[in-house]
Design a protein around this motif. Structure first.
Motif, short mmCIF file in Angstrom:
data_model
loop_
_atom_site.label_atom_id
_atom_site.label_comp_id
_atom_site.label_asym_id
_atom_site.label_seq_id
_atom_site.Cartn_x
_atom_site.Cartn_y
_atom_site.Cartn_z
N TRP A 38 -12.57 3.90 -1.23
CA TRP A 38 -12.19 2.22 -0.83
C TRP A 38 -12.49 2.02 -2.09
O TRP A 38 -10.96 0.85 -1.56
CB TRP A 38 -14.14 2.15 -0.67
N HIS A 39 -11.83 1.22 -3.42
CA HIS A 39 -11.60 0.86 -4.02
C HIS A 39 -9.93 1.44 -4.36
O HIS A 39 -9.65 0.28 -4.93
CB HIS A 39 -12.11 0.73 -6.07
N LEU A 40 -10.21 2.87 -4.14
CA LEU A 40 -8.08 3.14 -4.28
C LEU A 40 -7.41 1.98 -3.28
O LEU A 40 -6.20 1.38 -3.32
CB LEU A 40 -8.28 4.39 -4.62
N VAL A 41 -8.14 2.80 -2.13
CA VAL A 41 -7.66 1.78 -0.35
C VAL A 41 -7.26 0.50 -0.80
O VAL A 41 -6.01 -0.59 -0.12
CB VAL A 41 -8.14 2.45 0.81
N ARG A 42 -8.27 -0.21 -1.20
CA ARG A 42 -8.22 -2.11 -1.79
C ARG A 42 -7.13 -2.53 -2.72
O ARG A 42 -6.11 -3.13 -2.10
CB ARG A 42 -9.11 -2.58 -2.10
N SER A 43 -7.05 -1.21 -3.83
CA SER A 43 -5.98 -1.51 -4.56
C SER A 43 -4.77 -1.30 -4.50
O SER A 43 -4.15 -2.27 -4.54
CB SER A 43 -6.66 -0.85 -6.11
N PHE A 44 -4.80 -0.37 -4.34
CA PHE A 44 -3.57 -0.04 -3.59
C PHE A 44 -2.64 -1.30 -2.64
O PHE A 44 -1.44 -1.11 -2.46
CB PHE A 44 -3.62 1.34 -3.06
N ARG A 46 -3.28 -4.08 -2.32
CA ARG A 46 -2.81 -5.61 -2.33
C ARG A 46 -2.21 -4.96 -2.84
O ARG A 46 -0.65 -6.25 -2.93
CB ARG A 46 -4.16 -5.39 -3.37
N ALA A 47 -1.81 -3.92 -3.73
CA ALA A 47 -0.13 -4.01 -4.30
C ALA A 47 0.85 -3.77 -3.75
O ALA A 47 1.71 -3.69 -4.40
CB ALA A 47 -0.33 -3.02 -6.07
N HIS A 48 0.84 -3.15 -2.78
CA HIS A 48 1.70 -2.53 -2.08
C HIS A 48 2.07 -2.83 -0.03
O HIS A 48 2.63 -2.64 0.27
CB HIS A 48 1.74 -1.11 -2.36
N GLY A 49 0.94 -4.03 -0.30
CA GLY A 49 0.94 -4.19 1.04
C GLY A 49 0.49 -3.39 2.71
O GLY A 49 0.78 -3.67 3.81
N ALA A 54 0.09 5.21 5.18
CA ALA A 54 1.38 4.79 5.49
C ALA A 54 1.98 4.32 4.17
O ALA A 54 3.17 4.70 4.92
CB ALA A 54 0.52 2.78 6.05
N TYR A 55 2.01 4.63 3.11
CA TYR A 55 3.40 4.67 2.15
C TYR A 55 3.97 5.57 2.11
O TYR A 55 5.20 5.68 2.39
CB TYR A 55 1.85 3.90 1.24
N GLN A 56 3.28 6.74 2.16
CA GLN A 56 3.27 8.17 2.22
C GLN A 56 4.41 8.42 3.51
O GLN A 56 5.48 8.55 3.62
CB GLN A 56 2.17 9.06 2.88
#
Length: 110
Positions: A38-44, A46-49, A54-56
């Motif tokens: 959960w924290h990773l998804v939120r932090s990621f 926030r950093a990458h939009g 989705a980034y992958q």
């Protein structure tokens, strides 16, 4: 010792770039970052939009554009970039670029 969240997110971003064609599991990358999923998804996000998955997909489509511009076929490109088949690539490619992979390939080669 845990890394600050920006460094943890950067580590995950690098991992996605290195393994974009593979099956990247949230459990694996959250463990890599030392954060809860959960924290990773939120932090990621926030950093990458966008969230990590989705980034992958964006990285895969970017690589697909490069391969298609080199003249690779849509089928070869789908396999090389980790999409399950040509239609999977086409769906994501068109959503992100506005054109189908076949049309893109034709346009860059003309």
């Amino acid at each position: 010792r845990t890394l600050p969240a920006p460094q943890q997110v950067e580590r995950v971003r690098q991992y996605i770039h290195e393994h974009f064609a593979g099956d990247i599991r949230l459990e694996r990358i959250s463990s890599l970052a030392g954060l809860s999923p959960w924290h990773l998804v939120r932090s990621f996000t926030r950093a990458h939009g966008v969230p990590p998955h989705a980034y992958q997909v964006q990285v895969r489509v970017s690589e697909a554009r490069r391969l298609l511009a080199q003249g690779r076929t849509v089928v070869e490109t789908a396999a090389a970039t980790g999409f399950t088949d040509q239609s999977h690539l086409t769906r994501h490619f068109k959503r992100l670029t506005g054109v189908t992979p076949g049309r893109y390939r034709k346009n860059v080669q003309d």
